[in-house]
Write a protein that holds these residues in place. Structure first.
Motif, short mmCIF file in Angstrom:
data_model
loop_
_atom_site.label_atom_id
_atom_site.label_comp_id
_atom_site.label_asym_id
_atom_site.label_seq_id
_atom_site.Cartn_x
_atom_site.Cartn_y
_atom_site.Cartn_z
N ALA A 1 35.15 12.29 126.64
CA ALA A 1 34.76 13.68 126.82
C ALA A 1 34.70 14.06 128.30
N SER A 2 34.59 13.04 129.19
CA SER A 2 34.41 13.38 130.61
C SER A 2 35.73 13.39 131.40
N ILE A 3 36.84 13.08 130.74
CA ILE A 3 38.11 13.06 131.47
C ILE A 3 38.47 14.48 131.91
N ARG A 4 38.85 14.60 133.19
CA ARG A 4 39.12 15.93 133.73
C ARG A 4 40.59 16.30 133.59
N ARG A 5 41.45 15.30 133.75
CA ARG A 5 42.88 15.58 133.79
C ARG A 5 43.63 14.34 133.33
N ALA A 6 44.74 14.54 132.66
CA ALA A 6 45.56 13.38 132.28
C ALA A 6 46.91 13.48 132.98
N VAL A 7 47.43 12.32 133.35
CA VAL A 7 48.75 12.24 133.97
C VAL A 7 49.53 11.25 133.13
N ILE A 8 50.65 11.68 132.57
CA ILE A 8 51.41 10.76 131.71
C ILE A 8 52.68 10.38 132.46
N ILE A 9 52.82 9.08 132.72
CA ILE A 9 53.87 8.61 133.63
C ILE A 9 54.93 7.82 132.87
N GLU B 1 54.71 12.91 134.58
CA GLU B 1 55.24 12.57 135.90
C GLU B 1 56.34 11.53 135.80
N GLN B 2 57.47 11.81 136.46
CA GLN B 2 58.52 10.80 136.56
C GLN B 2 57.97 9.70 137.48
N ALA B 3 58.03 8.46 137.03
CA ALA B 3 57.28 7.40 137.71
C ALA B 3 57.67 7.22 139.17
N ALA B 4 58.97 7.28 139.48
CA ALA B 4 59.38 7.05 140.87
C ALA B 4 58.91 8.18 141.77
N GLU B 5 59.01 9.42 141.26
CA GLU B 5 58.55 10.57 142.03
C GLU B 5 57.05 10.44 142.28
N PHE B 6 56.35 10.04 141.24
CA PHE B 6 54.90 9.93 141.32
C PHE B 6 54.49 8.90 142.36
N ARG B 7 55.11 7.71 142.28
CA ARG B 7 54.63 6.62 143.14
C ARG B 7 54.88 6.92 144.61
N TYR B 8 55.91 7.70 144.91
CA TYR B 8 56.25 7.93 146.32
C TYR B 8 55.73 9.26 146.87
N CYS B 9 54.94 9.99 146.07
CA CYS B 9 54.49 11.29 146.60
C CYS B 9 53.00 11.27 146.97
N ASN B 10 52.48 10.07 147.23
CA ASN B 10 51.07 9.94 147.56
C ASN B 10 50.25 10.77 146.57
N PRO B 11 50.31 10.43 145.29
CA PRO B 11 49.75 11.30 144.25
C PRO B 11 48.24 11.52 144.38
N ILE B 12 47.86 12.74 144.03
CA ILE B 12 46.43 13.06 144.03
C ILE B 12 45.89 12.63 142.68
N ILE B 13 45.22 11.51 142.67
CA ILE B 13 44.70 10.98 141.42
C ILE B 13 43.46 10.16 141.75
N GLY B 14 42.45 10.25 140.91
CA GLY B 14 41.21 9.54 141.24
C GLY B 14 40.38 9.24 140.02
N PRO B 15 39.11 8.91 140.23
CA PRO B 15 38.27 8.40 139.14
C PRO B 15 38.07 9.36 137.96
N ASP B 16 38.29 10.67 138.16
CA ASP B 16 38.11 11.59 137.02
C ASP B 16 39.39 11.75 136.21
N ASP B 17 40.45 11.10 136.66
CA ASP B 17 41.75 11.29 136.01
C ASP B 17 42.11 10.09 135.13
N TRP B 18 42.90 10.40 134.16
CA TRP B 18 43.37 9.35 133.24
C TRP B 18 44.88 9.25 133.39
N ALA B 19 45.35 8.12 133.91
CA ALA B 19 46.79 7.88 134.03
C ALA B 19 47.24 7.07 132.82
#
Ligand code: F6R
Length: 614
Positions: A297-305, A332-350
């Motif tokens: 219930a506390s997840i703020r955002r999901a990123v599907i890679i 997110e396309q995985a290669a684009e994601f890994r090289y774009c210094n992604p904004i992702i943190g403890p409230d996010d679910w990858a």
């Protein structure tokens, strides 16, 4: 991509198991193959460009029966060229130490140029353009009597990734294997030990396997295996039982693995869903996620890679997560994601989606997400794969081995798992019991719905016949069906080499419509779900430019059918499961077009099943 097989026995000749193992790995894609056998008279190396069948022919011509019987230890490889052309010289195994040592390698030695220069200074002479040959020389240089230590010392010099197997006549009866970033599995048989980069080359021998971890180096003998760290500290790894049997990696009477896997989908979906629908609480039970409702219930955002087909599944996941659980989600396309210094943190679910669980870019994105403190889960098919293990929690597809390079059953299971996660998330947040119950019912009905699409195989083959000569095609979808349009176009281009583009139905008129004419068939996803009428409008725009339209239409929806030149009917569903049911028709369409064009369906040119290089 590249494949490794190793075989070690006291009394069974290694040649046949090695070649059979390579055959099991053919689906990964390769352009040359080779075998090295340890014999009392030295190491014998056989290499061939092209297919494993060619290598087999060479072995039959060159290896006499008596010699064959003496060679009970060997290594083999299928190469997919990265450094250097696909030639016999560049094919593995590579030898060093005056032909006494042979090595096969998957992965990339990033600092190979520097290492090669140092070794050349020491007098090593190189014959190939590969990065791998460096490894063979390095091991030989460090060999001071203990084979395993020599390999460990050599690997400490390496930057990059590797799965390797090495034999040397200085150490008869011993094979050393190691991994970092490239999978390696050891099968413990009766009187023989088998090594492979992929469990499908092992199941014909044994189902008792050990998955090596990154940094492991192992001494393999006919009697078993001893595993160490690169610093020579012994480690123990669990022996696991593989679920798949040898039969599940056979074609089972189908002309191609791809067709077999398309037809398996009612069964694979049953396996994906089994035990995971809670009809009492109208939710999904996904214990591998290991997430209590509070945390969900506390997840703020999901990123599907993911990459390729798995990315398309992730794109469908966005619609499911946002519509059922109100969670902002970005695919997110995985290669684009890994090289774009992604904004992702403890409230996010990858959530990493990967059939093989070995895709280099997806794995790197997982590591990036873990490093930034995100909650990370994986949706993988291959049990024990690197991504599944590193993510630590997740959901397995249980779709069985996918051999065809073009992914089919993995996609339908991936979207099904994402739908179950969305259901679980939704129920932990705002989805009503009634809505949860109806989604549960639809997911439970999926195997039967897909079986109904498969009954249309004959109709789809007829439509394919009409359009198999096209050079270009467009696939149009809207909303949750847009990723399905992308996936239909990807299947078409991969296996039939027809140029195919997937578009959001509304986007066509912003440019690509300029390409439409009588010769450019358009496949329109016209399922009777919200948005259909708008897509019908887009179909009319295509017809006005004389482009023939193949409509994927809900059974009984004659008004939508009337706008199309040809129709493939699919059963009525809600939007939630529409991508899963609809893609099956597109998989069959691509399959038949490719068959009619005489393409090599299971191993399309230039493609590899598991993309373990970035
Ligand atoms: C397409 C296909 C590829 C894979 C992609 C990711 O048919 O198979 O696009 O989907 O290479 O592979 P996985 O899912 O193993 O990470």
């Amino acid at each position: 991509m590249c494949g490794i097989v190793g075989f070690s026995s006291l009394d069974r000749p290694a040649c046949v198991p090695l070649v059979n193992g390579l055959r099991r790995l053919e689906y990964r894609g390769y352009d040359s193959a080779g075998v090295a056998l340890e014999s009392p008279d030295g190491i014998k190396v056989f290499k061939k460009t092209g297919k494993v069948a060619e290598l087999d022919k060479l072995l039959k011509e060159r290896l006499g029966d008596e010699e064959n019987a003496k060679c009970t230890i060997g290594i083999a490889h299928t190469r997919w060229a990265t450094h250097g052309l696909p030639t016999e010289v560049n094919a593995h195994p590579h030898v060093a130490d005056g032909g006494r040592l042979a090595l096969v390698h998957n992965g990339i030695v990033e600092n190979y140029a520097a290492l090669r220069a140092q070794l050349e200074k020491k007098g090593c002479s190189f014959v190939s353009q590969t990065d791998t040959e460096v490894l063979a020389h390095l091991v030989a240089v460090f060999d001071r009597g203990d084979f395993l230590s020599a390999v460990s010392r050599a690997l400490k010099k390496v930057e990059g990734t590797y799965g390797i197997a090495v034999i040397s006549t200085r150490h008869p009866g011993e094979m050393v294997v190691a991994r970092k970033g490239s999978s390696l599995v050891i099968g413990i048989g009766e009187g023989s030990t088998v090594v492979a980069s992929d469990v499908s080359a092992i199941v014909a021998h044994t189902r008792q396997v050990i998955y090596l971890k990154d940094g492991d180096v192992a001494r393999v003998t006919p009697g078993g295996v001893d595993i160490y760290t690169l610093d020579n500290v012994p480690v123990s790894r669990e022996v696991q039982e593989v679920e798949w049997d040898a039969e599940s990696v056979e074609k089972g009477g189908y002309e191609h693995f791809m067709l077999k896997e398309i037809f398996e989908q009612p069964e694979t979906l049953r396996n994906t869903i089994r035990g995971r629908l809670d009809k009492v609480n109208c939710t999904a039970i996904l214990s591998g996620l290991n997430l209590p409702p509070r945390e969900l219930a506390s997840i703020r955002r999901a990123v599907i890679i993911g990459c390729g087909t798995s990315l398309h599944a992730g794109m469908a996941g966005k619609y499911l997560f946002e519509s059922l659980a109100d969670i902002p989600t970005s695919p997110e396309q995985a290669a684009e994601f890994r090289y774009c210094n992604p904004i992702i943190g403890p409230d996010d679910w990858a959530i990493a989606v990967s059939q093989s669980g070995e895709t280099a870019d997806t794995l790197a994105a997982v590591r990036e997400s873990i490093g930034k403190g995100a909650l990370v889960s994986a949706i993988c098919n291959v049990v024990g794969s690197t991504i599944a293990r590193e993510a630590g929690r997740g959901v397995y597809l249980h779709a069985g081995p996918e051999i065809s390079v073009a992914s089919t059953k993995a996609f339908t299971s991936q979207v099904t798992v994402l739908a179950m996660i969305a259901l679980k998330l939704g129920r932990a947040r705002r989805l009503s019991r009634e809505d949860g119950a109806s989604i549960c019912a639809e997911l439970a009905a999926l195997p039967d719905l897909v079986a109904k699409v498969l009954e249309r195989n004959g109709d789809i083959a007829k439509v394919a016949e009409k359009y198999s000569g096209a050079s270009d095609m467009f696939f149009l979808g809207r909303g949750i069906l847009y990723p399905t349009a992308l996936e239909g176009a990807l299947k078409m281009k991969e296996i039939s080499y027809v140029h195919a583009e997937g578009y959001q139905a509304a986007e066509l008129k912003h440019g690509p419509i300029a390409l439409l004419c009588e010769e450019t068939p358009v496949v329109a996803l016209l399922n009777d779900i919200p948005g259909k009428e708008k897509t019908v409008g887009n179909v009319q725009e295509c017809r006005a430019r004389k482009a023939p339209v193949v409509g994927i239409v809900t059974e009984g929806d004659e008004s939508a059918a009337a706008h199309c030149n040809d129709v493939v009917y699919v059963p009525r569903t809600s939007a939630v499961v529409a991508p899963i049911v609809t893609v099956v028709a597109l998989q069959l369409f691509a399959y038949h077009v490719a068959r009619l064009r005489g393409c090599e369906i299971d191993q399309p040119r230039n493609l590899a099943k598991s993309v373990t290089v970035e």
